[in-house]
Design a protein around this motif. Sequence first.
Motif, PDB file in Angstrom:
ATOM      1  N   ALA A  26       7.426  -4.118   4.880  1.00 33.41           N
ATOM      2  CA  ALA A  26       6.414  -4.908   4.180  1.00 33.41           C
ATOM      3  C   ALA A  26       5.352  -4.012   3.549  1.00 33.41           C
ATOM      4  O   ALA A  26       4.433  -3.564   4.248  1.00 33.41           O
ATOM      5  CB  ALA A  26       5.764  -5.899   5.144  1.00 33.41           C
ATOM      6  N   PRO A  27       5.428  -3.751   2.241  1.00 34.39           N
ATOM      7  CA  PRO A  27       4.384  -2.941   1.602  1.00 34.39           C
ATOM      8  C   PRO A  27       3.028  -3.639   1.578  1.00 34.39           C
ATOM      9  O   PRO A  27       2.002  -2.992   1.386  1.00 34.39           O
ATOM     10  CB  PRO A  27       4.929  -2.724   0.186  1.00 34.39           C
ATOM     11  N   GLU A  28       3.036  -4.965   1.795  1.00 36.74           N
ATOM     12  CA  GLU A  28       1.783  -5.717   1.800  1.00 36.74           C
ATOM     13  C   GLU A  28       0.826  -5.252   2.892  1.00 36.74           C
ATOM     14  O   GLU A  28      -0.385  -5.494   2.802  1.00 36.74           O
ATOM     15  CB  GLU A  28       2.073  -7.219   1.974  1.00 36.74           C
ATOM     16  N   LEU A  29       1.358  -4.617   3.937  1.00 35.56           N
ATOM     17  CA  LEU A  29       0.496  -4.148   5.015  1.00 35.56           C
ATOM     18  C   LEU A  29      -0.116  -2.781   4.734  1.00 35.56           C
ATOM     19  O   LEU A  29      -0.998  -2.337   5.477  1.00 35.56           O
ATOM     20  CB  LEU A  29       1.300  -4.084   6.325  1.00 35.56           C
ATOM     21  N   LEU A  30       0.332  -2.126   3.670  1.00 34.61           N
ATOM     22  CA  LEU A  30      -0.164  -0.779   3.402  1.00 34.61           C
ATOM     23  C   LEU A  30      -1.586  -0.765   2.841  1.00 34.61           C
ATOM     24  O   LEU A  30      -2.358   0.147   3.151  1.00 34.61           O
ATOM     25  CB  LEU A  30       0.781  -0.046   2.448  1.00 34.61           C
ATOM     26  N   ASP A  31      -1.940  -1.739   2.019  1.00 34.17           N
ATOM     27  CA  ASP A  31      -3.304  -1.744   1.453  1.00 34.17           C
ATOM     28  C   ASP A  31      -4.370  -1.853   2.542  1.00 34.17           C
ATOM     29  O   ASP A  31      -5.326  -1.065   2.547  1.00 34.17           O
ATOM     30  CB  ASP A  31      -3.461  -2.855   0.414  1.00 34.17           C
ATOM     31  N   PRO A  32      -4.267  -2.814   3.477  1.00 35.86           N
ATOM     32  CA  PRO A  32      -5.283  -2.833   4.547  1.00 35.86           C
ATOM     33  C   PRO A  32      -5.235  -1.590   5.421  1.00 35.86           C
ATOM     34  O   PRO A  32      -6.283  -1.140   5.906  1.00 35.86           O
ATOM     35  CB  PRO A  32      -4.955  -4.104   5.342  1.00 35.86           C
ATOM     36  N   LEU A  33      -4.057  -1.013   5.600  1.00 33.32           N
ATOM     37  CA  LEU A  33      -3.961   0.228   6.378  1.00 33.32           C
ATOM     38  C   LEU A  33      -4.666   1.363   5.632  1.00 33.32           C
ATOM     39  O   LEU A  33      -5.467   2.098   6.238  1.00 33.32           O
ATOM     40  CB  LEU A  33      -2.500   0.579   6.620  1.00 33.32           C
ATOM     41  N   ARG A  34      -4.395   1.521   4.343  1.00 37.65           N
ATOM     42  CA  ARG A  34      -5.049   2.581   3.570  1.00 37.65           C
ATOM     43  C   ARG A  34      -6.563   2.395   3.563  1.00 37.65           C
ATOM     44  O   ARG A  34      -7.316   3.369   3.665  1.00 37.65           O
ATOM     45  CB  ARG A  34      -4.516   2.589   2.137  1.00 37.65           C
ATOM     46  N   ALA A  35      -7.015   1.144   3.436  1.00 36.13           N
ATOM     47  CA  ALA A  35      -8.454   0.884   3.415  1.00 36.13           C
ATOM     48  C   ALA A  35      -9.100   1.305   4.726  1.00 36.13           C
ATOM     49  O   ALA A  35     -10.198   1.875   4.742  1.00 36.13           O
ATOM     50  CB  ALA A  35      -8.710  -0.604   3.139  1.00 36.13           C
TER      51      ALA A  35
END
Length: 284
Positions: A26-35
């Motif tokens: 799920a790439p959708e979880l990468l944005d909150p992780l990067r933030a």
Amino acid sequence: MSTTDVPLYQPEWLELREDADAAARAPELLDPLRAWLAGPGLRPGGLTVHDLGCGTGSMGRWLAPRLPGPQHWVLYDRDPALLGRAAAQTPSTTADGSGVTVLTRRADLGRLIADDLAGASLVTASALLDVLTRDEVNALVAACAGAECPVLLALSVAGRVELAPADPLDAEIAEAFNAHQRRGGLLGPDAVTVASEAFAERGATVRVHSSPWRLGAGESALTAQWLRGWVGAAVEQRPELAPRAEAYLERRLAQCAAGELRVVVHHSDLLALPGPLPYGGGVS
């Protein structure tokens, strides 16, 4: 998990599934992780990523190029051959061209404690949660919470499979397989729910996203191998299924070879971030 010299997964199976895993995550979880990594999780010297049960290193090959660097990956597995293969195949650069270094640890993940994860920027794993017991999941969550870092746990089985065309035996095989996944106290399809609750109880922000395999004619080799394992586990759980299951497997393999079978194997990815997020969040 008990320490053993027998690998949990054969490298040939791990290599066969790697492309499907990469497409499913799920790439959708990468944005909150990067933030989080760029905000409260920002640490000097780059990221230190602990990959639990790394297998052949597919998570590192997928994730390292999607995160900024520099990065230091600590790879855990109980099979030294897999550790060597994973280390050799870890990407050399990250999303911004920074370098990657690698350390391997042969370890029993059932005994992991927070001190083992000291200094971690991120803990990650693939296809791990569902082969753990409730006590092992709670111990893993406690270790990660003690390290005060994000946790990304990918590709845990969700207990749902869709096959097209449908067959009258599909539901019975699936039920027996799910029971096999729960044998001996293993969590199987319940693992993500148990882990999500355990992380939330420790104050983490938890997000869960679907990560299904979608297998068609182009993935026939993986589909055929998955079918053999799926039906085999069902029969191991319910031996009385054997005569009907053998004929079922023959039908399904013939459909697979002809390019006529489509399979969706449902998984879930879980991201747990320490504490509440300033921009919201929660279990999804």
